[in-house]
Design a protein around this motif. Structure first.
Motif, PDB file in Angstrom:
ATOM      1  N   GLU A 113      -1.990 -19.997  -7.103  1.00 18.38           N
ATOM      2  CA  GLU A 113      -1.779 -19.939  -9.243  1.00 18.38           C
ATOM      3  C   GLU A 113      -1.742 -19.926  -9.847  1.00 18.38           C
ATOM      4  O   GLU A 113      -1.593 -19.906 -10.948  1.00 18.38           O
ATOM      5  CB  GLU A 113       0.531 -19.231  -8.390  1.00 18.38           C
ATOM      6  N   VAL A 114      -0.657 -21.578  -9.681  1.00 17.82           N
ATOM      7  CA  VAL A 114      -0.823 -22.651 -10.651  1.00 17.82           C
ATOM      8  C   VAL A 114      -2.338 -22.622 -11.868  1.00 17.82           C
ATOM      9  O   VAL A 114      -2.356 -22.743 -12.282  1.00 17.82           O
ATOM     10  CB  VAL A 114      -0.284 -24.104 -10.396  1.00 17.82           C
ATOM     11  N   THR A 115      -3.450 -22.665 -10.271  1.00 16.51           N
ATOM     12  CA  THR A 115      -4.697 -22.501 -11.237  1.00 16.51           C
ATOM     13  C   THR A 115      -4.730 -21.990 -12.134  1.00 16.51           C
ATOM     14  O   THR A 115      -6.000 -21.831 -13.148  1.00 16.51           O
ATOM     15  CB  THR A 115      -5.779 -22.963 -10.388  1.00 16.51           C
ATOM     16  N   ARG A 116      -4.667 -20.788 -11.999  1.00 19.47           N
ATOM     17  CA  ARG A 116      -4.528 -18.926 -12.373  1.00 19.47           C
ATOM     18  C   ARG A 116      -4.144 -19.727 -14.252  1.00 19.47           C
ATOM     19  O   ARG A 116      -5.023 -18.956 -14.707  1.00 19.47           O
ATOM     20  CB  ARG A 116      -4.398 -18.165 -12.150  1.00 19.47           C
ATOM     21  N   THR A 117      -3.015 -20.386 -13.896  1.00 16.92           N
ATOM     22  CA  THR A 117      -1.792 -20.182 -14.765  1.00 16.92           C
ATOM     23  C   THR A 117      -2.504 -21.378 -16.208  1.00 16.92           C
ATOM     24  O   THR A 117      -2.454 -21.484 -17.442  1.00 16.92           O
ATOM     25  CB  THR A 117      -0.569 -20.738 -14.997  1.00 16.92           C
ATOM     26  N   LEU A 118      -3.627 -22.159 -15.540  1.00 16.17           N
ATOM     27  CA  LEU A 118      -4.377 -23.257 -16.320  1.00 16.17           C
ATOM     28  C   LEU A 118      -5.451 -22.529 -16.468  1.00 16.17           C
ATOM     29  O   LEU A 118      -6.508 -22.789 -17.210  1.00 16.17           O
ATOM     30  CB  LEU A 118      -4.687 -24.368 -15.188  1.00 16.17           C
ATOM     31  N   GLY A 119      -6.033 -21.297 -16.640  1.00 18.90           N
ATOM     32  CA  GLY A 119      -6.962 -20.679 -17.414  1.00 18.90           C
ATOM     33  C   GLY A 119      -8.232 -20.626 -16.152  1.00 18.90           C
ATOM     34  O   GLY A 119      -8.865 -20.242 -16.705  1.00 18.90           O
ATOM     35  N   LEU A 120      -8.005 -20.905 -14.910  1.00 21.02           N
ATOM     36  CA  LEU A 120      -9.364 -20.960 -14.210  1.00 21.02           C
ATOM     37  C   LEU A 120      -9.244 -19.352 -14.027  1.00 21.02           C
ATOM     38  O   LEU A 120      -8.709 -19.274 -12.777  1.00 21.02           O
ATOM     39  CB  LEU A 120      -8.841 -21.659 -12.615  1.00 21.02           C
ATOM     40  N   ARG A 128     -14.302 -24.707  -7.276  1.00 20.47           N
ATOM     41  CA  ARG A 128     -13.654 -25.624  -7.641  1.00 20.47           C
ATOM     42  C   ARG A 128     -12.654 -26.185  -6.521  1.00 20.47           C
ATOM     43  O   ARG A 128     -12.430 -27.144  -6.523  1.00 20.47           O
ATOM     44  CB  ARG A 128     -13.630 -25.714  -8.886  1.00 20.47           C
TER      45      ARG A 128
ATOM     46  N   ARG B  38       8.224 -17.973 -13.702  1.00 26.04           N
ATOM     47  CA  ARG B  38       7.027 -17.094 -12.557  1.00 26.04           C
ATOM     48  C   ARG B  38       7.153 -15.941 -13.301  1.00 26.04           C
ATOM     49  O   ARG B  38       5.675 -15.917 -13.340  1.00 26.04           O
ATOM     50  CB  ARG B  38       7.420 -16.480 -10.947  1.00 26.04           C
ATOM     51  N   ALA B  41       5.032 -17.141 -16.853  1.00 28.06           N
ATOM     52  CA  ALA B  41       3.836 -17.437 -16.063  1.00 28.06           C
ATOM     53  C   ALA B  41       2.864 -16.107 -16.178  1.00 28.06           C
ATOM     54  O   ALA B  41       1.394 -16.574 -15.988  1.00 28.06           O
ATOM     55  CB  ALA B  41       4.008 -18.260 -15.413  1.00 28.06           C
ATOM     56  N   LEU B  43       2.911 -14.725 -13.012  1.00 35.65           N
ATOM     57  CA  LEU B  43       2.657 -14.081 -11.645  1.00 35.65           C
ATOM     58  C   LEU B  43       3.587 -13.649 -10.927  1.00 35.65           C
ATOM     59  O   LEU B  43       3.656 -13.181  -9.746  1.00 35.65           O
ATOM     60  CB  LEU B  43       3.593 -15.751 -11.200  1.00 35.65           C
ATOM     61  N   ALA B  55      -2.528 -11.385 -19.027  1.00 38.53           N
ATOM     62  CA  ALA B  55      -2.975 -12.093 -17.366  1.00 38.53           C
ATOM     63  C   ALA B  55      -2.940 -13.477 -17.544  1.00 38.53           C
ATOM     64  O   ALA B  55      -2.448 -13.587 -18.661  1.00 38.53           O
ATOM     65  CB  ALA B  55      -4.099 -11.828 -16.805  1.00 38.53           C
ATOM     66  N   PRO B  56      -2.094 -14.295 -16.389  1.00 36.88           N
ATOM     67  CA  PRO B  56      -1.756 -15.822 -16.624  1.00 36.88           C
ATOM     68  C   PRO B  56      -3.089 -16.258 -17.387  1.00 36.88           C
ATOM     69  O   PRO B  56      -2.595 -17.010 -17.383  1.00 36.88           O
ATOM     70  CB  PRO B  56      -1.477 -15.691 -15.092  1.00 36.88           C
ATOM     71  N   GLU B  57      -4.285 -16.590 -17.159  1.00 38.66           N
ATOM     72  CA  GLU B  57      -5.741 -16.713 -17.323  1.00 38.66           C
ATOM     73  C   GLU B  57      -5.369 -17.187 -18.748  1.00 38.66           C
ATOM     74  O   GLU B  57      -6.076 -17.692 -18.863  1.00 38.66           O
ATOM     75  CB  GLU B  57      -6.306 -16.681 -16.673  1.00 38.66           C
ATOM     76  N   VAL B  61      -0.012 -20.601 -20.930  1.00 35.38           N
ATOM     77  CA  VAL B  61       1.596 -21.219 -20.459  1.00 35.38           C
ATOM     78  C   VAL B  61       1.766 -22.159 -19.026  1.00 35.38           C
ATOM     79  O   VAL B  61       1.255 -21.779 -18.045  1.00 35.38           O
ATOM     80  CB  VAL B  61       2.535 -19.765 -19.991  1.00 35.38           C
ATOM     81  N   TYR B  63       2.787 -24.068 -16.561  1.00 38.89           N
ATOM     82  CA  TYR B  63       4.091 -23.777 -15.048  1.00 38.89           C
ATOM     83  C   TYR B  63       4.138 -25.680 -14.296  1.00 38.89           C
ATOM     84  O   TYR B  63       3.003 -25.620 -13.234  1.00 38.89           O
ATOM     85  CB  TYR B  63       4.073 -22.687 -14.216  1.00 38.89           C
ATOM     86  N   LEU B  82      -8.676 -29.562 -14.480  1.00 41.68           N
ATOM     87  CA  LEU B  82      -8.916 -28.778 -13.984  1.00 41.68           C
ATOM     88  C   LEU B  82      -8.696 -27.679 -15.570  1.00 41.68           C
ATOM     89  O   LEU B  82      -9.379 -26.246 -15.584  1.00 41.68           O
ATOM     90  CB  LEU B  82      -7.866 -28.320 -13.636  1.00 41.68           C
ATOM     91  N   PRO B  83      -7.641 -27.607 -16.659  1.00 43.65           N
ATOM     92  CA  PRO B  83      -7.893 -26.832 -17.777  1.00 43.65           C
ATOM     93  C   PRO B  83      -8.945 -27.258 -19.003  1.00 43.65           C
ATOM     94  O   PRO B  83      -9.028 -26.024 -20.125  1.00 43.65           O
ATOM     95  CB  PRO B  83      -5.975 -26.570 -18.126  1.00 43.65           C
ATOM     96  N   HIS B  85     -12.853 -28.867 -20.230  1.00 44.05           N
ATOM     97  CA  HIS B  85     -14.241 -28.107 -20.047  1.00 44.05           C
ATOM     98  C   HIS B  85     -14.976 -29.445 -20.350  1.00 44.05           C
ATOM     99  O   HIS B  85     -15.005 -29.719 -21.526  1.00 44.05           O
ATOM    100  CB  HIS B  85     -14.650 -27.348 -21.102  1.00 44.05           C
ATOM    101  N   ARG B 125      -0.856 -32.414 -16.508  1.00 40.91           N
ATOM    102  CA  ARG B 125      -2.258 -31.349 -16.836  1.00 40.91           C
ATOM    103  C   ARG B 125      -1.430 -29.929 -16.964  1.00 40.91           C
ATOM    104  O   ARG B 125      -2.656 -29.172 -17.959  1.00 40.91           O
ATOM    105  CB  ARG B 125      -2.203 -30.897 -14.140  1.00 40.91           C
ATOM    106  N   ALA B 126      -0.197 -30.427 -16.997  1.00 42.73           N
ATOM    107  CA  ALA B 126       0.081 -28.447 -18.206  1.00 42.73           C
ATOM    108  C   ALA B 126       0.066 -28.668 -19.341  1.00 42.73           C
ATOM    109  O   ALA B 126      -0.198 -27.749 -19.832  1.00 42.73           O
ATOM    110  CB  ALA B 126       1.111 -28.419 -17.272  1.00 42.73           C
ATOM    111  N   LEU B 129      -3.439 -28.087 -21.378  1.00 44.60           N
ATOM    112  CA  LEU B 129      -3.637 -26.914 -21.143  1.00 44.60           C
ATOM    113  C   LEU B 129      -3.749 -26.126 -22.989  1.00 44.60           C
ATOM    114  O   LEU B 129      -3.965 -24.991 -23.279  1.00 44.60           O
ATOM    115  CB  LEU B 129      -2.474 -26.503 -20.433  1.00 44.60           C
TER     116      LEU B 129
END
Lengths: 220, 343
Positions: A113-120, A128, B38, B41, B43, B55-57, B61, B63, B82-83, B85, B125-126, B129
Motif C-alpha cells: 500500500e505504501v509503495t502505491r502512495t509513493l507513486g509505484l 522492484r 488511509r 492516502a 487507500l 488514485a494513491p499513485e 501524499v 503516508y 523508491l519514489p 528516478h 522516503r515520504a 516524494l
C-alpha cells in the motif's frame, strides 16, 4: 540407466516449470484475493497430499484411457509421457503451492500500500518490491516439486506403466532392477538418488535461511 | 490546507479540519483516526476534498503507517530512493537521509536498524516524494521515552523547515502539546480544533476533556449569576465558574478542573479574595507517585484528583489521612457547554 535418469530429469523439470507457471497466480489469488469457497478450493488442491498415489493414478488412468472422459477429447495420454507429466503436476501441486503461499504470506500488504502512495504502478511494485521479496520462496518451492517428482513411483507406474524411454523413470527402473535381482546396478542408481536428494534438500534449506534473514525481522 | 472527507466504511466519519504546519489529530482508539489517514492516502474509499478522486499513485501524499512499512529486502538508501528516478534519484535519496541524520546507515537493511532509525528512513522516503501533504500514524507509539522526544523534535523541525502541511494522529498528549494546531475527533467528526493550549484548557466537550486529561469533571445546577460567571451547586458545594455565555439558572451543567490546576492552600499563607471563594476542606485518601509528579486523591464535599510536582510535595509532606484545604481558582474552572456535556 542413463536413459531412465534423463527421463526422470525431463519429467521433473517440466513438472516444476508447469507448477511455477500454474502455482504463482494460484498462490497469489489464495493469499491476496477473495476466493469463493476458499476452504473447498484449498482442500481439493491439497488432497493429493493424503490420497494414496495408486488412487490418484487409478482415476487418471480411467480418465486418460482412449475411451475415458478426457481420452475421448483427444487426451488419450495413458501410458504416455504426457500422462505421467499431468499426474506429476497434480501430485506435486500441494508441495509447490504450500511453499509459494508461504512466500506470498510474508509480503506485508501495508508495504505494498505504501509503495502505491509513493507513486509505484503495478508493474514496478511487482518487479522492484514483490519479486525480490518472494523469489527464494518460489525457488525453494520449485526445487521441492522437482525433488518430489524425481522420487515419485506409484502414480507414474499406474498412469504410465513401464515403457523404456517413454514412461520408465529412474525410480521405476530401480524397482525393475530389484525384481530382476540385479542388485549391483540397483545400488548404483540408488546412490545417485541419495546424492541428488541431499543436494536438493540442502539447497532448499539454504534458500529458506537466506529468505528469513531478508524478511524475518522486519516485524514491528 | 482544508480537508473535508466523508467515509462510510469501516465506519461513518465526516472530518473537516485545517492542516497547517504540524497539525495533530487526537482521538480515542476506534474513533477512526487511522481510517481518515488511509482515506487521505487514497487507500480507503472516501468522498471529499482534496484529491478524493485520485488514485494513491497520483496524489503525492506521504503516508507513514505505524509499522513504517519499509521494504525489507532494500537498504535504507534504496527505500528512500523508491519514489525517485534514475542515478540522480540516489543522490537525492542520500540528501534526504542526511536530513534525518542517517547518512551513515544508508547501506543497512531495515532489520539492521532500530525502531527509531526505521521511522526516520520512512520519514525520509515520504519526504523524497515531495508530498503535498504528510500523514503520520502514531509515530511515537512504538518508541521509548528518550527516542520519542528526539523523534518528535525531528519531525517538528523538518515539517517547519519544509513548510509542509502535516497531519499526525496520536493519543499521546505530549505529542499533541507540541503541535501548531490540535484537532479532536469524536463521535465521527472533528469536534474541536485550535491551538493546543486552548484545547487543553478549554475542551469543548466532556469526552475531549477526558482525552486531554481533565480527571475532575462534575455535574451540577446553575444556582445564580454574577458578573463574569455563574455559581454552580454540586453536591452541596457552590463553585464559581467564569463564562461569557451564562446558562439559565436551574439548568444542569458540567464543569471541571485539571489535576495540575487544583491548588493546595498552605495554612501559613492566607489567600486573596478571588481565590478565597472556591475553597473546600478535604482529606487525603491516596498518594500515588507517577514519575516526577504525585497524584493525590482527596475527598470532601467533592472527590478530586490533584497533581503535585515533586518539589511541592517535598515541602508540604502530605500523608494519607491529612486534612487539607484546596482551592479551585475560578480562572481554572472550566464550564462545559451543557448540550455537549450530555454526550
Amino acid at each position: 540407466m542413463t536413459e531412465a535418469f534423463l527421463l526422470s530429469f525431463k519429467l521433473a523439470s517440466l513438472t516444476a516449470l508447469t507448477l511455477l507457471v500454474l502455482g504463482i497466480p494460484l498462490a497469489y489469488a489464495l493469499v491476496f484475493k477473495r476466493v469463493p469457497a476458499r476452504a473447498l478450493v484449498e482442500a481439493v488442491l491439497l488432497m493429493p497430499l493424503t490420497l494414496p498415489p495408486t488412487v490418484l493414478g487409478y482415476y487418471l488412468l480411467v480418465l486418460l484411457a482412449p475411451d475415458g472422459a478426457l481420452g475421448r477429447l483427444g487426451f488419450d495420454w495413458a501410458f504416455r509421457f504426457e500422462g505421467i507429466w499431468l499426474a506429476s503436476v497434480l501430485f506435486s501441486l500441494p508441495f509447490a503451492l504450500t511453499a509459494y503461499r508461504e512466500a506470498f504470506q510474508a509480503v506485508e500488504p501495508e508495504v505494498l500500500e505504501v509503495t502505491r502512495t509513493l507513486g509505484l504502478g503495478p508493474f514496478k511494485r511487482w518487479v522492484r518490491v514483490v519479486l525480490p521479496w518472494i523469489w527464494p520462496g518460489l525457488l525453494s518451492g520449485t526445487l521441492l516439486a522437482f525433488a518430489h517428482t524425481l522420487g515419485e513411483f506409484g502414480v507414474v507406474l499406474m498412469v504410465g506403466g513401464n515403457l523404456p524411454g517413454e514412461t520408465r523413470v529412474a525410480s521405476i527402473y530401480i524397482f525393475d532392477l530389484v525384481q530382476a535381482l540385479e542388485f549391483e546396478e540397483a545400488a548404483r542408481a540408488a546412490l545417485i538418488f541419495v546424492a541428488l536428494s541431499f543436494v536438493l534438500v540442502l539447497a532448499v534449506r539454504t534458500l529458506e535461511v537466506r529468505w528469513r534473514s531478508i524478511t524475518g525481522s522486519n516485524a514491528r | 490546507m482544508e480537508i473535508d472527507y466523508r467515509l462510510e466504511r469501516p465506519l461513518k466519519l465526516h472530518a473537516r479540519l485545517q492542516v497547517q504546519g504540524l497539525t495533530v489529530l487526537l482521538g480515542e482508539s476506534g474513533s477512526g483516526k487511522t481510517s481518515l489517514l488511509r482515506a487521505l492516502a487514497g487507500l480507503l474509499r472516501a468522498r471529499g476534498r482534496p484529491f478524493a478522486d485520485l488514485a494513491p499513485e497520483r496524489r503525492r501524499v506521504g503516508y507513514l503507517p505505524q509499522g513504517y512499512a519499509l521494504v525489507p529486502h532494500m537498504t535504507a538508501l534504496e527505500n528512500v530512493a523508491l519514489p525517485l528516478h534514475g542515478p540522480s534519484g540516489r543522490r537525492t535519496a542520500g540528501r534526504w537521509l542526511e536530513r534525518v541524520e542517517l547518512k551513515h546507515l544508508a547501506e543497512r537493511r531495515p532489520h539492521e536498524l532500530s525502531g527509531g532509525e526505521r521511522q526516520r528512513v520512512a520519514l525520509a522516503r515520504a519526504l523524497a516524494l515531495e508530498p503535498r501533504l504528510l500523514l503520520l500514524d502514531e509515530p511515537t507509539s512504538a518508541l521509548d521515552a528518550a527516542t520519542r522526544e528526539t523523534a518528535v523534535e525531528l519531525i517538528e523541525r523538518i515539517v517547519r523547515e519544509e513548510g509542509l502541511p502535516t497531519l499526525l494522529v496520536t493519543h499521546d498528549p505530549y505529542v499533541a502539546a507540541r503541535s501548531r494546531s490540535l484537532a479532536v475527533l469524536e463521535a465521527g467528526r472533528v469536534r474541536q480544533q485550535g491551538p493546543p493550549d486552548e484545547v487543553f484548557s478549554r475542551p469543548a466537550t466532556l469526552g475531549i476533556a477526558r482525552l486531554v486529561g481533565f480527571a475532575n469533571v462534575f455535574s451540577g445546577k446553575v444556582a445564580g449569576r454574577e458578573e463574569g460567571g455563574v455559581w454552580i451547586e454540586t453536591q452541596g458545594l457552590r463553585v464559581f465558574a467564569p463564562t461569557a455565555a451564562p446558562p439559565k439558572a436551574g439548568s444542569r451543567v458540567h464543569w471541571g478542573i485539571r489535576p495540575e490546576e487544583v491548588m493546595i492552600v498552605r495554612p501559613d499563607r492566607p489567600l486573596s479574595a478571588p481565590l478565597a471563594r472556591n475553597r473546600l476542606e478535604v482529606r487525603v485518601r491516596r498518594l500515588i507517585k507517577k514519575g516526577l509528579v504525585y497524584v493525590v486523591r482527596v475527598a470532601g464535599a467533592l472527590e478530586l484528583e490533584v497533581a503535585l510536582p515533586r518539589h511541592v510535595q517535598d515541602r508540604l509532606r502530605l500523608a494519607e489521612g491529612d486534612l487539607i484545604e484546596v482551592a479551585l481558582k475560578p480562572a481554572y474552572v472550566h464550564l462545559f457547554s451543557s448540550g455537549d456535556a450530555s454526550s
